[in-house]
Design a protein around this motif. Structure first.
Motif, PDB file in Angstrom:
ATOM      1  N   GLU A   6       0.832  -1.209   0.000  1.00 44.23           N
ATOM      2  CA  GLU A   6       0.000   0.000   0.000  1.00 44.23           C
ATOM      3  C   GLU A   6       0.864   1.257   0.000  1.00 44.23           C
ATOM      4  O   GLU A   6       0.591   2.213  -0.732  1.00 44.23           O
ATOM      5  N   TYR A   7       1.904   1.275   0.839  1.00 42.08           N
ATOM      6  CA  TYR A   7       2.801   2.437   0.887  1.00 42.08           C
ATOM      7  C   TYR A   7       3.516   2.638  -0.441  1.00 42.08           C
ATOM      8  O   TYR A   7       3.683   3.764  -0.916  1.00 42.08           O
ATOM      9  N   LEU A   8       3.946   1.537  -1.041  1.00 42.54           N
ATOM     10  CA  LEU A   8       4.628   1.646  -2.334  1.00 42.54           C
ATOM     11  C   LEU A   8       3.674   2.115  -3.422  1.00 42.54           C
ATOM     12  O   LEU A   8       4.074   2.871  -4.313  1.00 42.54           O
ATOM     13  N   MET A   9       2.425   1.693  -3.363  1.00 48.96           N
ATOM     14  CA  MET A   9       1.435   2.161  -4.335  1.00 48.96           C
ATOM     15  C   MET A   9       1.250   3.669  -4.222  1.00 48.96           C
ATOM     16  O   MET A   9       1.160   4.369  -5.229  1.00 48.96           O
ATOM     17  N   LYS A  10       1.232   4.168  -2.991  1.00 43.50           N
ATOM     18  CA  LYS A  10       1.105   5.617  -2.791  1.00 43.50           C
ATOM     19  C   LYS A  10       2.327   6.349  -3.318  1.00 43.50           C
ATOM     20  O   LYS A  10       2.209   7.389  -3.969  1.00 43.50           O
ATOM     21  N   ALA A  11       3.508   5.812  -3.058  1.00 45.00           N
ATOM     22  CA  ALA A  11       4.737   6.428  -3.560  1.00 45.00           C
ATOM     23  C   ALA A  11       4.747   6.425  -5.085  1.00 45.00           C
ATOM     24  O   ALA A  11       5.136   7.409  -5.726  1.00 45.00           O
ATOM     25  N   ALA A  12       4.300   5.311  -5.679  1.00 49.72           N
ATOM     26  CA  ALA A  12       4.255   5.207  -7.136  1.00 49.72           C
ATOM     27  C   ALA A  12       3.269   6.218  -7.719  1.00 49.72           C
ATOM     28  O   ALA A  12       3.560   6.860  -8.732  1.00 49.72           O
ATOM     29  N   GLU A  13       2.122   6.360  -7.058  1.00 54.39           N
ATOM     30  CA  GLU A  13       1.122   7.328  -7.524  1.00 54.39           C
ATOM     31  C   GLU A  13       1.676   8.751  -7.492  1.00 54.39           C
ATOM     32  O   GLU A  13       1.283   9.590  -8.290  1.00 54.39           O
ATOM     33  N   MET A  14       2.601   9.013  -6.586  1.00 53.80           N
ATOM     34  CA  MET A  14       3.215  10.331  -6.474  1.00 53.80           C
ATOM     35  C   MET A  14       4.369  10.509  -7.457  1.00 53.80           C
ATOM     36  O   MET A  14       4.995  11.556  -7.504  1.00 53.80           O
ATOM     37  N   GLY A  15       4.666   9.465  -8.245  1.00 54.13           N
ATOM     38  CA  GLY A  15       5.707   9.565  -9.252  1.00 54.13           C
ATOM     39  C   GLY A  15       7.103   9.304  -8.735  1.00 54.13           C
ATOM     40  O   GLY A  15       8.090   9.677  -9.377  1.00 54.13           O
TER      41      GLY A  15
END
Length: 119
Positions: A6-15
């Protein structure tokens, strides 16, 4: 594991290139998310486009034949990415490219004009 995804998905969404790469690793290995080689490759490609060295190596590896069923083999592009990652110090990229240059792989004939690494 799921919380990390989940944390990595958020980081990925932020580019964030590192987050995108790490999320790709999770999809590649199936840790915390369902294993999905195509999704992993797409994420590696995205991070590689952002100059992420390890992602460049993973995309190169796929293009050099490890991406069967995921991406069409493209040795010229794979060798270019290995060179870019190797220039940035990625040890495995350097080793793999040196094997190719030494004629120890089936891609040896496709490396004419590849300059040596900077010291």
């Amino acid at each position: 594991e799921e919380r990390g995804a989940e944390y990595l998905m958020k980081a990925a969404e932020m580019g964030n290139a590192q987050g995108i790469y790490e999320l790709g690793v999770l999809y590649y290995t199936g840790v915390g998310v369902p294993e999905d080689a195509k999704k992993a490759y797409e994420l590696f490609e995205l991070a590689a486009a952002m100059e992420h060295t390890a992602a460049q190596y993973m995309v190169a590896d796929h293009l050099l034949g490890e991406g069967e069923g995921v991406v069409e083999e493209d040795p010229a592009a794979g060798i270019r990415l290995l060179y870019e990652a190797g220039e940035k110090g990625h040890r495995r990229a350097r080793e793999q490219l040196l094997h190719i240059l030494d004629g120890k792989t089936r891609f040896a004939k496709r490396t004419d004009g590849v300059p040596p690494f900077k010291k």
